[in-house]
Design a protein around this motif. Structure first.
Motif, PDB file in Angstrom:
ATOM      1  N   ARG A 190       0.840  -1.201   0.000  1.00 24.49           N
ATOM      2  CA  ARG A 190       0.000   0.000   0.000  1.00 24.49           C
ATOM      3  C   ARG A 190       0.879   1.258   0.000  1.00 24.49           C
ATOM      4  NH1 ARG A 190      -5.279   0.908   1.216  1.00 24.49           N
ATOM      5  NH2 ARG A 190      -5.542  -1.292   1.810  1.00 24.49           N
ATOM      6  N   PRO A 191       0.582   2.235  -0.858  1.00 24.82           N
ATOM      7  CA  PRO A 191       1.417   3.447  -0.927  1.00 24.82           C
ATOM      8  C   PRO A 191       1.344   4.283   0.349  1.00 24.82           C
ATOM      9  CG  PRO A 191      -0.547   3.682  -2.301  1.00 24.82           C
ATOM     10  CD  PRO A 191      -0.510   2.259  -1.856  1.00 24.82           C
ATOM     11  N   ARG A 192       2.452   4.914   0.694  1.00 27.67           N
ATOM     12  CA  ARG A 192       2.528   5.806   1.855  1.00 27.67           C
ATOM     13  C   ARG A 192       3.061   7.159   1.383  1.00 27.67           C
ATOM     14  NH1 ARG A 192       6.526   3.660   5.760  1.00 27.67           N
ATOM     15  NH2 ARG A 192       7.645   3.024   3.862  1.00 27.67           N
ATOM     16  N   PHE A 193       2.173   7.988   0.853  1.00 26.31           N
ATOM     17  CA  PHE A 193       2.603   9.229   0.224  1.00 26.31           C
ATOM     18  C   PHE A 193       3.221  10.224   1.204  1.00 26.31           C
ATOM     19  CE2 PHE A 193      -0.324   7.575  -3.013  1.00 26.31           C
ATOM     20  CZ  PHE A 193       0.524   7.646  -4.123  1.00 26.31           C
ATOM     21  N   ASP A 194       2.795  10.196   2.443  1.00 24.60           N
ATOM     22  CA  ASP A 194       3.416  11.078   3.434  1.00 24.60           C
ATOM     23  C   ASP A 194       4.896  10.747   3.598  1.00 24.60           C
ATOM     24  OD1 ASP A 194       1.092  12.444   3.871  1.00 24.60           O
ATOM     25  OD2 ASP A 194       0.514  11.335   5.669  1.00 24.60           O
ATOM     26  N   ARG A 195       5.207   9.455   3.581  1.00 21.78           N
ATOM     27  CA  ARG A 195       6.598   9.021   3.693  1.00 21.78           C
ATOM     28  C   ARG A 195       7.390   9.418   2.449  1.00 21.78           C
ATOM     29  NH1 ARG A 195      11.239   8.412   6.267  1.00 21.78           N
ATOM     30  NH2 ARG A 195      12.331   6.436   5.825  1.00 21.78           N
ATOM     31  N   TYR A 196       6.783   9.281   1.267  1.00 16.30           N
ATOM     32  CA  TYR A 196       7.478   9.644   0.033  1.00 16.30           C
ATOM     33  C   TYR A 196       7.765  11.150   0.000  1.00 16.30           C
ATOM     34  CZ  TYR A 196       5.390   5.113  -1.174  1.00 16.30           C
ATOM     35  OH  TYR A 196       4.982   3.798  -1.153  1.00 16.30           O
ATOM     36  N   LYS A 197       6.800  11.933   0.474  1.00 17.09           N
ATOM     37  CA  LYS A 197       6.993  13.392   0.525  1.00 17.09           C
ATOM     38  C   LYS A 197       8.111  13.755   1.495  1.00 17.09           C
ATOM     39  CE  LYS A 197       2.200  14.536  -0.655  1.00 17.09           C
ATOM     40  NZ  LYS A 197       0.899  15.037  -0.127  1.00 17.09           N
ATOM     41  N   GLU A 198       8.159  13.056   2.622  1.00 17.38           N
ATOM     42  CA  GLU A 198       9.203  13.295   3.616  1.00 17.38           C
ATOM     43  C   GLU A 198      10.592  13.050   3.024  1.00 17.38           C
ATOM     44  OE1 GLU A 198      10.800  11.199   7.776  1.00 17.38           O
ATOM     45  OE2 GLU A 198       8.843  10.633   6.944  1.00 17.38           O
ATOM     46  N   ILE A 199      10.747  11.925   2.319  1.00 17.70           N
ATOM     47  CA  ILE A 199      12.024  11.600   1.686  1.00 17.70           C
ATOM     48  C   ILE A 199      12.338  12.597   0.575  1.00 17.70           C
ATOM     49  CG2 ILE A 199      13.243   9.878   0.302  1.00 17.70           C
ATOM     50  CD1 ILE A 199      12.958   9.011   3.154  1.00 17.70           C
ATOM     51  N   SER A 200      11.309  12.971  -0.204  1.00 17.80           N
ATOM     52  CA  SER A 200      11.491  13.908  -1.316  1.00 17.80           C
ATOM     53  C   SER A 200      12.015  15.253  -0.819  1.00 17.80           C
ATOM     54  CB  SER A 200      10.163  14.100  -2.056  1.00 17.80           C
ATOM     55  OG  SER A 200      10.322  14.984  -3.140  1.00 17.80           O
ATOM     56  N   LYS A 201      11.538  15.709   0.325  1.00 14.57           N
ATOM     57  CA  LYS A 201      12.004  16.986   0.883  1.00 14.57           C
ATOM     58  C   LYS A 201      13.489  16.935   1.209  1.00 14.57           C
ATOM     59  CE  LYS A 201       7.661  18.687   2.883  1.00 14.57           C
ATOM     60  NZ  LYS A 201       6.922  18.990   4.147  1.00 14.57           N
ATOM     61  N   LYS A 202      13.960  15.800   1.713  1.00 11.77           N
ATOM     62  CA  LYS A 202      15.382  15.645   2.028  1.00 11.77           C
ATOM     63  C   LYS A 202      16.222  15.692   0.750  1.00 11.77           C
ATOM     64  CE  LYS A 202      14.652  12.777   6.170  1.00 11.77           C
ATOM     65  NZ  LYS A 202      14.881  11.438   6.781  1.00 11.77           N
ATOM     66  N   ILE A 203      15.707  15.061  -0.294  1.00  6.44           N
ATOM     67  CA  ILE A 203      16.426  15.045  -1.574  1.00  6.44           C
ATOM     68  C   ILE A 203      16.492  16.442  -2.177  1.00  6.44           C
ATOM     69  CG2 ILE A 203      16.361  14.167  -3.950  1.00  6.44           C
ATOM     70  CD1 ILE A 203      14.992  11.611  -2.712  1.00  6.44           C
ATOM     71  N   HIS A 204      15.363  17.153  -2.125  1.00  9.95           N
ATOM     72  CA  HIS A 204      15.333  18.505  -2.691  1.00  9.95           C
ATOM     73  C   HIS A 204      16.194  19.473  -1.881  1.00  9.95           C
ATOM     74  CE1 HIS A 204      12.154  16.938  -5.236  1.00  9.95           C
ATOM     75  NE2 HIS A 204      12.244  18.030  -5.947  1.00  9.95           N
ATOM     76  N   ALA A 205      16.329  19.219  -0.595  1.00 11.84           N
ATOM     77  CA  ALA A 205      17.216  20.050   0.225  1.00 11.84           C
ATOM     78  C   ALA A 205      18.654  19.912  -0.259  1.00 11.84           C
ATOM     79  CB  ALA A 205      17.102  19.649   1.697  1.00 11.84           C
ATOM     80  N   ILE A 206      19.036  18.697  -0.674  1.00  8.15           N
ATOM     81  CA  ILE A 206      20.371  18.473  -1.241  1.00  8.15           C
ATOM     82  C   ILE A 206      20.525  19.259  -2.538  1.00  8.15           C
ATOM     83  CG2 ILE A 206      21.911  16.747  -2.286  1.00  8.15           C
ATOM     84  CD1 ILE A 206      20.763  14.715  -0.253  1.00  8.15           C
ATOM     85  N   PHE A 207      19.509  19.219  -3.398  1.00  3.58           N
ATOM     86  CA  PHE A 207      19.549  19.974  -4.659  1.00  3.58           C
ATOM     87  C   PHE A 207      19.847  21.447  -4.395  1.00  3.58           C
ATOM     88  CE2 PHE A 207      16.181  16.922  -6.669  1.00  3.58           C
ATOM     89  CZ  PHE A 207      17.145  15.947  -6.813  1.00  3.58           C
ATOM     90  N   HIS A 208      19.169  22.003  -3.395  1.00  6.37           N
ATOM     91  CA  HIS A 208      19.283  23.441  -3.127  1.00  6.37           C
ATOM     92  C   HIS A 208      20.620  23.824  -2.508  1.00  6.37           C
ATOM     93  CE1 HIS A 208      15.390  25.100  -4.329  1.00  6.37           C
ATOM     94  NE2 HIS A 208      14.910  23.900  -4.051  1.00  6.37           N
ATOM     95  N   ASP A 209      21.425  22.838  -2.117  1.00  3.73           N
ATOM     96  CA  ASP A 209      22.794  23.125  -1.685  1.00  3.73           C
ATOM     97  C   ASP A 209      23.671  23.482  -2.878  1.00  3.73           C
ATOM     98  OD1 ASP A 209      22.309  22.712   0.988  1.00  3.73           O
ATOM     99  OD2 ASP A 209      23.092  20.655   1.027  1.00  3.73           O
ATOM    100  N   TYR A 210      23.192  23.182  -4.087  1.00  4.93           N
ATOM    101  CA  TYR A 210      23.968  23.400  -5.297  1.00  4.93           C
ATOM    102  C   TYR A 210      23.437  24.548  -6.143  1.00  4.93           C
ATOM    103  CZ  TYR A 210      26.149  19.026  -3.990  1.00  4.93           C
ATOM    104  OH  TYR A 210      26.834  18.072  -3.299  1.00  4.93           O
ATOM    105  N   THR A 211      22.117  24.699  -6.177  1.00  2.00           N
ATOM    106  CA  THR A 211      21.501  25.767  -6.970  1.00  2.00           C
ATOM    107  C   THR A 211      20.078  26.013  -6.487  1.00  2.00           C
ATOM    108  OG1 THR A 211      20.784  26.435  -9.205  1.00  2.00           O
ATOM    109  CG2 THR A 211      20.742  24.085  -8.711  1.00  2.00           C
ATOM    110  N   ASP A 212      19.614  27.236  -6.656  1.00  2.00           N
ATOM    111  CA  ASP A 212      18.219  27.542  -6.342  1.00  2.00           C
ATOM    112  C   ASP A 212      17.333  27.378  -7.575  1.00  2.00           C
ATOM    113  OD1 ASP A 212      18.540  28.101  -3.622  1.00  2.00           O
ATOM    114  OD2 ASP A 212      19.185  30.157  -4.039  1.00  2.00           O
TER     115      ASP A 212
END
Length: 360
Positions: free
Chosen positions: A78-100
């Motif tokens: 069963r999908p857990r979209f809250d968990r996927y969003k949580e992980i996605s935020k961590k990944i995007h935070a890494i992106f923003h260390d390089y460029t906005d």
């Protein structure tokens, strides 16, 4: 005459089997096994499949029944979209260390413009490798990347060395890369268009490039100009950090098919409640209400209505949905209902991008 803009450094990051990989990361018992997120053995549609399942032809958008037929050992999760969003935020935070200049396409993929970047590194290839390494070390998941002079080529390139790989298409390699590319791998060329191109004798980028703008416009309408330019490496769309939401939707697949409008209205009220919550959370309203109906034979129908004012209230949404529901008789029992709101009150924001030339 339009030419390739070789000054830009664009990275497309695409997580590998994101939803399924998150489930395998969180539950060690699922690692190395064929899993499908979403759907079930009897109902629903697969949202994502692990690489172990993909070997059997299990992929997103196919029915749970077909997925199980292709892979008898398939495990449904069963999908857990809250968990996927949580992980996605961590990944995007890494992106923003390089460029906005980060343009999310979904929870698991994004474009990054690193022409100018916070690390002062002139190599987009090395930056992509560093970003992927950080995602693995800090989040625990693998990602793939495509690097090139524009979003179109970077998007295609990210699929080349999946999973956990990357491909760079340098400025002088763009045209040969596109000429050799099978037309079915061109981003934006779907199954129907691919078949049409085959009928016209177009199987590769080189054959597409041989066709005139007039020819492509005649056969593909407005899309003809797009195909004409991208096969020549021309795609100047900017990476847009503030990507505008064009529609907000909510839908539900039922355990048992619905054959009565009364039962459908009960479900539509629940769906409208969920949609209202999403709209208010994003402070969005819209004018066009669309009812999505998927029948038991998997055929799909949409019915839309545009009102002269912006709405976000559940009652007003449901009022228009009821009208659409009774617009014509159902042709069969219904397995899925959805409501979406488009023609939104969001405004386009413009981002000025200063581009300098660096070595790839």
């Amino acid at each position: 005459m339009l030419e390739i803009n070789s000054n830009r450094k664009i990275i497309h990051i695409d997580m590998d089997a994101f939803y399924a990989s998150v489930e395998q990361m969180d539950n060690p018992e699922l690692r190395g096994k064929p899993i499908a997120v979403g759907g079930s053995e009897n109902r629903g549609v697969v949202a994502a499949a692990s690489y172990e399942a993909r070997k059997f032809g299990v992929r997103s958008a196919i029915s749970g029944v077909m997925a199980k037929k292709n892979c008898p050992d398939l495990i449904f999760v069963r999908p857990r979209f809250d968990r996927y969003k949580e992980i996605s935020k961590k990944i995007h935070a890494i992106f923003h260390d390089y460029t906005d200049l980060v343009e999310p396409l979904s929870l698991d993929e994004a474009y990054l413009d690193v022409t100018q970047n916070k690390k002062g590194n002139p190599s987009a290839t090395l930056l992509a490798k560093e970003i992927r390494t950080r995602i693995l070390n800090e989040v625990g998941l693998t990602a793939s990347a495509g690097i090139s002079v524009n979003k179109f080529v970077a998007k295609i390139a990210s699929d080349y060395n999946k999973p956990n790989g990357q491909k760079t298409v340098n400025p002088d390699e763009v045209l040969p890369f596109l000429e050799e590319l099978p037309i079915r791998k061109f981003y934006g060329v779907g199954k129907v268009t691919t078949e049409k191109m085959y009928q016209l004798g177009i199987f590769t980028g080189l054959e597409l490039k041989s066709k005139s703008l007039e020819f492509l416009s005649t056969h593909f309408g407005k899309s003809g100009a797009f195909y004409y330019h991208v096969v020549r490496g021309i795609h100047n769309s900017e990476v847009k950090p503030d990507r505008i939401t064009k529609s907000v939707a909510a839908e539900h697949t039922f355990d048992t098919n619905l054959s009565s409008e009364i039962f459908m209205l009960e479900q539509l009220e629940k769906i409208a409640t969920s949609l209202e919550r999403r709209l208010k959370k994003q402070n969005i309203a819209g004018k066009t209400v669309t009812l999505k109906i998927k029948y038991s034979d998997f055929s799909q129908q949409t019915r839309s209505k545009t009102v002269p004012y912006f709405i976000a209230d559940k009652g007003l949404i449901l009022e228009n949905v009821k009208e659409l529901l009774y617009q014509e008789r159902m042709k069969d029992s219904v397995r899925l209902l959805g409501i979406s709101l488009s023609n939104l009150n969001t405004e386009q924001k413009k981002t000025v991008v200063v581009q300098l030339q660096f070595a790839f």
